[in-house]
Design an enzyme around this catalytic site. Structure first.
Site, PDB file in Angstrom:
ATOM      1  CB  SER A 132      -4.686   8.040  -2.399  1.00  0.00           C
ATOM      2  OG  SER A 132      -4.097   7.338  -3.434  1.00  0.00           O
ATOM      3  CG  HIS A 180       1.752  -9.087  -0.593  1.00  0.00           C
ATOM      4  ND1 HIS A 180       1.785  -9.631  -1.855  1.00  0.00           N
ATOM      5  CD2 HIS A 180       2.350  -9.983   0.227  1.00  0.00           C
ATOM      6  CE1 HIS A 180       2.371 -10.819  -1.799  1.00  0.00           C
ATOM      7  NE2 HIS A 180       2.726 -11.059  -0.561  1.00  0.00           N
ATOM      8  CG  ASP A 222      -5.140   0.687  -3.130  1.00  0.00           C
ATOM      9  OD1 ASP A 222      -3.919   0.478  -3.193  1.00  0.00           O
ATOM     10  OD2 ASP A 222      -5.628   1.827  -3.164  1.00  0.00           O
TER      11      ASP A 222
END
Length: 612
Positions: A442, A256, A222
């Site tokens: 998720s 990020h 991830d």
């Protein structure tokens, strides 16, 4: 934009060159003055940036390439009706025609100034890399395909994939209803949940006699790991990887991403007396940063998991865009993990079904051996966002009712457009700076990953195929019993909502190990059938009827656990009728109707004397 049509292992793909966006590799702390916005930090190893609109993109990119801080520059493309940038990684998968030798092919590759990274004789495939002297890899791939000695030349592409979480609708262990659901969430008045609508994780710990094994490693692939988070900082971290660069350090900061931190916490957050607890608190964490469509980087991520001992691989991402469905090389990478990982027993690979509300699943769920996970709610219902269809293995608790509670990265800004109290928590009640509400498939996927880690704690010898089978065979049938087919399968729920307790019990049975002594209420086997004959008088609530005895027995077991009353399964006329309770008169049976309906059943009062 100029258009180019390229080959993929799934057929042709038309791409148009962006007039403004390019991809750059270089020193990330510096940026050439020609660069406008820095949009995406890592797509196929390139940072996607914008160049001035007024400049010709060819000239502007050539100028930027001359900057000392830029190592490589590439054009960026778009597919029709899609705003995600497509970036060539510089890798080409070239499959040679039968009989073409190494020396002959090498002369051709030298002509195009290509570097050979790997030769795969069994597949007649050569993995090539563009060099500073090469032309655009998309153009080179097209030229290679025109040669008689080349069967196919597929340029490797990367494109941002979808992360499958759901935004919130506008001492925390007790609020983790997904592990054990008492029918309410402490401190959340006026929002009832369904008692028992959970993954039975707390019961599985009791059956296992521990919080799992520290010898089991869960890989989370991830973006955005905050390994300094209080719920993760004490974890044993194994072989961290930034996928695009191959580095062992992970990037931090909002550019990020933030998604990996909550996913990791749902699976393996430590039981350290604060915050939340993952489904497998003692398992080790292997963090792999970087979501990627690139086949070459997909091979890198799964090969890294194999080499470094990942037992379970959790992937809360994917795509439902058929143009970017995983192809031959993606499939081989996953097949290697599922068959060669764990010393040949296979890594357990789990993908989220997706949040698009489609009647088909995330295309990564089609890859061989994958466990495809959908979502269920705090009331054991199907949330509309959770994709459904053939191939779904199981569902697991997530949002759609009351959301999950998960860790949040220290740089997570929350939902800045919402009032301060609701940036992280749907009810506006502050639960501290380290957590947030989370959900979607998720959230369901790492929960199942943690459950798989518990199965391997119970029986380390299980193969990947056996773990998948156990999860499916021991799942709870939720929703309308009538929507399950003769196999016990539903397109919305797969084989049902994951039941960690029953799955661990089955793993212990297969290992030939007795479970530790537990209270009688936890010692039930997966399918308990009463030996005595059905009563010939009295009344009960008929909940359902099935042609298949196995389906009736599954429902009977669930009813026993929920109501702690005797359940009768009576066969008549080829149907197996499931009847809850035995009462002396009809009014006594009728008193149970409101509770049964509250739990989603639609029973009716049945005279037991009519069963024979």
């Amino acid at each position: 934009m100029s258009e180019i049509r390229i080959s993929t292992t799934r057929g042709g793909l038309a791409l148009r060159k962006s007039k403004q966006l390019v991809g750059l590799k270089g020193r990330p702390a510096t940026s050439p003055p020609e660069v406008g916005q820095r949009l995406l930090p890592d797509v196929g190893g390139f940072e996607v940036v914008s160049l001035p609109v007024a400049r010709d993109v060819e000239e502007a990119l050539d100028e930027v390439r001359q900057r000392p801080e830029v190592e490589v520059g590439t054009h960026v493309y778009f597919a029709d009706h899609d705003n995600r940038p497509v970036v060539p990684t510089g890798i080409i998968y070239c499959t040679l025609a039968p009989g073409v030798g190494e020396e002959e092919s090498q002369r051709v590759f030298d002509l195009f100034h290509l570097e050979v990274l790997e030769r795969r004789p069994a597949e007649r495939t050569v993995v090539l890399s563009a060099t500073a002297r090469s032309r655009n890899p998309l153009y080179v791939a097209r030229q290679l395909e025109k040669l008689a000695m080349v069967s196919s030349a597929v340029p490797d592409l990367d494109v941002p994939l979808d992360q499958y979480f759901t935004e919130p609708r506008d001492g925390l262990f007790s609020q983790q209803w997904s592990l054990s659901n008492p029918g309410h969430v402490p401190g959340v008045p006026g929002y009832p949940t369904r008692r028992g609508a959970d993954a039975r994780v707390q019961a599985a710990w009791k059956r296992l006699g521990s919080l799992g094994s520290p010898e089991v490693t869960v890989a989370i692939i991830d973006n955005g790991f905050d390994l300094q988070h209080p719920d993760l900082s004490a974890k044993s971290i194994v072989a961290p990887l930034t996928i695009s660069s191959g580095a062992s350090t992970l990037p931090t900061g909002i550019a990020h991403g933030t998604h990996a931190t909550p996913c990791a916490s749902v699976a393996v957050a430590a039981a350290n007396g604060t915050g939340i607890v993952g489904a497998a608190p003692r398992a080790r964490l292997m963090p792999l940063h970087g979501l990627t469509y690139s086949a070459y980087l997909t091979e890198r991520m799964f090969d890294h998991c194999i080499r470094n001992g990942a037992d379970v691989i959790s992937c809360s991402w994917g795509t439902v865009d058929p143009r970017f469905r995983p192809g031959t090389f993606h499939e081989r990478a996953v097949r290697r993990a599922v068959t060669e990982g764990r010393g040949g027993k296979g890594c357990i690979v789990i993908f989220a079904a997706g949040n698009e509300g489609k009647h088909y699943l995330n295309y990564y769920c089609e890859l061989p051996g994958v466990i495809a996970v959908g979502a269920s709610t705090s009331n054991d219902t199907h949330p509309a966002y959770s994709n459904r269809g053939s191939g779904l293995s199981v569902v697991a608790p997530s949002d759609g009712g009351w959301p999950l509670l998960a860790a949040r990265a220290s740089w997570d800004p929350g939902h800045e457009h919402l009032p301060p109290g609701k940036r992280y928590y749907v009810d506006g009640r502050d639960r501290g700076p380290h957590h947030k509400h989370f959900g979607g498939t998720s959230g369901a996927t790492p929960l199942v990953a943690g459950v798989c880690a518990l199965l391997l704690s119970a029986h380390p010898g299980l193969t990947a195929a056996e773990v998948k089978s156990i999860l499916e065979r021991t799942a709870d049938k939720i929703g309308d019993p009538g929507e399950y087919d003769v196999r016990g399968y539903s397109n919305r729920f797969g084989y049902g909502r994951v039941n960690a307790d029953r799955a661990v019990a089955e793993a212990l049975r297969l290992a030939g190990r007795p479970a530790p002594a537990t209270p009688a209420s936890l010692a039930r086997t997966a399918f308990r059938v009463r030996a005595e004959d059905p009563p010939r008088s009295g009344f009960g609530l008929q909940v359902s009827a099935f042609r298949q005895a196995a389906s009736a027995l599954e429902l009977a077991t669930r009813l026993e656990q929920q109501f702690e009353l005797p359940v009768v399964v009576a066969e008549a006329g080829g149907m197996h009728k499931v009847i809850l309770g035995t009462f002396a008169d009809a009014p006594s049976a009728r008193k149970l109707l409101p509770r049964a309906r509250e739990l989603g059943y639609q029973p009716f009062v049945r005279d037991l004397s009519t069963l024979s």
